[in-house]
Design a protein around this motif. Structure first.
Motif, PDB file in Angstrom:
ATOM      1  N   ASP A  23     -59.916  68.460  11.394  1.00  0.00           N
ATOM      2  CA  ASP A  23     -59.691  67.024  11.524  1.00  0.00           C
ATOM      3  C   ASP A  23     -58.887  66.481  10.346  1.00  0.00           C
ATOM      4  O   ASP A  23     -59.411  66.331   9.237  1.00  0.00           O
ATOM      5  CB  ASP A  23     -61.030  66.296  11.634  1.00  0.00           C
ATOM      6  CG  ASP A  23     -60.859  64.804  11.820  1.00  0.00           C
ATOM      7  OD1 ASP A  23     -59.758  64.384  12.247  1.00  0.00           O
ATOM      8  OD2 ASP A  23     -61.811  64.059  11.532  1.00  0.00           O
TER       9      ASP A  23
ATOM     10  N   HIS B 203     -57.798  63.488   9.992  1.00  0.00           N
ATOM     11  CA  HIS B 203     -58.280  62.157   9.621  1.00  0.00           C
ATOM     12  C   HIS B 203     -59.256  62.259   8.446  1.00  0.00           C
ATOM     13  O   HIS B 203     -59.148  61.523   7.458  1.00  0.00           O
ATOM     14  CB  HIS B 203     -58.971  61.481  10.799  1.00  0.00           C
ATOM     15  CG  HIS B 203     -58.074  61.140  11.939  1.00  0.00           C
ATOM     16  ND1 HIS B 203     -57.502  62.087  12.747  1.00  0.00           N
ATOM     17  CD2 HIS B 203     -57.671  59.937  12.433  1.00  0.00           C
ATOM     18  CE1 HIS B 203     -56.770  61.497  13.677  1.00  0.00           C
ATOM     19  NE2 HIS B 203     -56.849  60.193  13.512  1.00  0.00           N
TER      20      HIS B 203
ATOM     21  N   ARG C 270     -65.926  63.172  14.465  1.00  0.00           N
ATOM     22  CA  ARG C 270     -65.546  64.012  15.593  1.00  0.00           C
ATOM     23  C   ARG C 270     -66.572  65.120  15.811  1.00  0.00           C
ATOM     24  O   ARG C 270     -66.996  65.765  14.862  1.00  0.00           O
ATOM     25  CB  ARG C 270     -64.195  64.680  15.334  1.00  0.00           C
ATOM     26  CG  ARG C 270     -62.980  63.901  15.801  1.00  0.00           C
ATOM     27  CD  ARG C 270     -62.971  63.761  17.291  1.00  0.00           C
ATOM     28  NE  ARG C 270     -61.640  63.514  17.817  1.00  0.00           N
ATOM     29  CZ  ARG C 270     -61.383  62.677  18.799  1.00  0.00           C
ATOM     30  NH1 ARG C 270     -62.341  61.995  19.355  1.00  0.00           N
ATOM     31  NH2 ARG C 270     -60.157  62.539  19.258  1.00  0.00           N
TER      32      ARG C 270
ATOM     33  N   ASN D  31     -58.531  58.796  18.251  1.00  0.00           N
ATOM     34  CA  ASN D  31     -57.649  59.052  17.110  1.00  0.00           C
ATOM     35  C   ASN D  31     -56.846  57.803  16.764  1.00  0.00           C
ATOM     36  O   ASN D  31     -56.472  57.019  17.645  1.00  0.00           O
ATOM     37  CB  ASN D  31     -56.694  60.200  17.421  1.00  0.00           C
ATOM     38  CG  ASN D  31     -57.410  61.533  17.491  1.00  0.00           C
ATOM     39  OD1 ASN D  31     -58.436  61.738  16.858  1.00  0.00           O
ATOM     40  ND2 ASN D  31     -56.856  62.461  18.264  1.00  0.00           N
TER      41      ASN D  31
END
Length: 334
Positions: free
Chosen positions: A12, A14, A77, A305
């Motif tokens: 991920d 992010h 997530r 996202n």
């Protein structure tokens, strides 16, 4: 000092990019990568009398977190768990997953802190059919929609609508490709598609599982509306400028324009009210604006996202807003 807990997976980006922001703020944080859990972690949950001890340690690094110090959680997530043994029998693997889920969320659910967002809220906000009903109740227009496993109902529905018929998934556009091994994967996913004659001739396949059909809504442009607490970031997507994105704007190979826009105040209020009704502190909505400037709700993505939006619209500071929100909430609980 209170700590921020990040729950995500090792792939991920992010979560990767928010870490330097926390470091600049001298904000402590701890990340759990679920695709490495419990293989690379040691957990301890112990209650003795009125005393509780709840610890998660990352074995490779030796870093650990006392969950009693958590002031905010970014529940970013999910991912499939990993175990030390790679040769578990199917029943052993199924049991291992169930026990791990029980253990992990038995640790996390009692946390009395700020969540983005709590698993219960995420679960409740994820049902696409319910979203349409709720959005309509909040004043949004929605497409005529059908969920059925009956081919005859699809034929009736198609005869009632005046536009093309589209098919789209209810759960995930990747068709669960991330839930199987690479050698077992038969496809990477399916975009939203207009139902053609060949598909109509094979409607018996609908009997296999419930399928989701909608009327095709003509588009002037599309919106990706990202909400962080009370901040609203509305991205105007010029999806009709390229044939590849006219039906489904998620084809990132098309270099269409994304730009910041301001929502009409009543639409902004509807978006915020809808998100807050789920007890969410973050979400991302997909909305169509028709040639007649009508706003049509498509779906809500409670863990959607946002990094690609920020990259395409540099003036958006969604990541920074999220980091500031989590840090502020931690300070409030210190």
């Amino acid at each position: 000092m209170k700590t921020i807990l990040i729950i995500s997976n090792s792939m991920d980006i992010h979560a990767d990019l928010i870490s330097p922001i926390f470091q600049k703020k001298d904000q402590t944080y701890f990340r759990i990568n679920l695709d490495q859990f419990p293989r690379d972690y040691k957990i301890l949950q112990k209650y003795t009398g009125k005393v509780s001890k709840v610890i998660i340690e990352h074995i490779p690094s030796g870093n650990f977190i006392d969950l009693n110090t958590v002031g905010a959680v970014w529940n970013r997530r999910p991912a499939p768990f990993s175990f030390i043994s790679n040769d578990l029998l199917n029943q052993e693997l199924a049991f291992a997953k169930q026990e791990t889920e029980q253990a992990l969320f038995g640790l996390l659910y009692p946390l009395d802190c700020f969540w983005v967002s709590h698993p219960v809220a995420l679960r409740g906000a994820g049902w696409k059919g319910e979203q349409l009903n709720r959005a309509r109740n909040f004043g949004f227009e929605i497409p005529a929609s059908l969920v059925t496993n009956c081919p005859e109902e699809v034929l009736k529905f198609k005869s009632l609508i005046r536009s093309d018929l589209i098919f789209k998934t209810l759960s995930t556009a990747d068709l669960a490709s991330g839930s199987v091994e690479d050698n077992e994967r038969v496809t990477d996913g399916l975009s939203t598609v207009i139902v053609d004659e060949e598909m109509m001739e094979n409607l018996d396949a609908v009997r296999e599982i419930p399928c989701h059909f909608q009327e095709y809504i003509q588009k002037k442009y599309e919106l990706r509306v990202t909400v962080v607490e009370d901040a609203v970031f509305a991205a105007k997507i010029h999806s009709q400028d390229d044939e590849r994105t006219r039906v489904d704007s998620r084809d990132m190979s098309a270099e269409i324009l994304y730009e910041a826009t301001e929502l009409p105040e009543h639409i902004k209020d509807r978006c915020l009210s809808l998100i807050k009704s789920y007890d969410l502190n973050y979400s991302a909505m997909d909305i169509i604006v028709t040639p007649d400037d009508e706003y049509v709700f498509l779906e809500n993505n409670p863990s959607g996202n946002f990094l690609y939006i920020q990259q395409l619209i540099p003036e958006f500071n969604i990541l920074e807003k999220l980091a500031a929100t989590l840090s502020r909430e931690v300070e409030c609980r210190t």
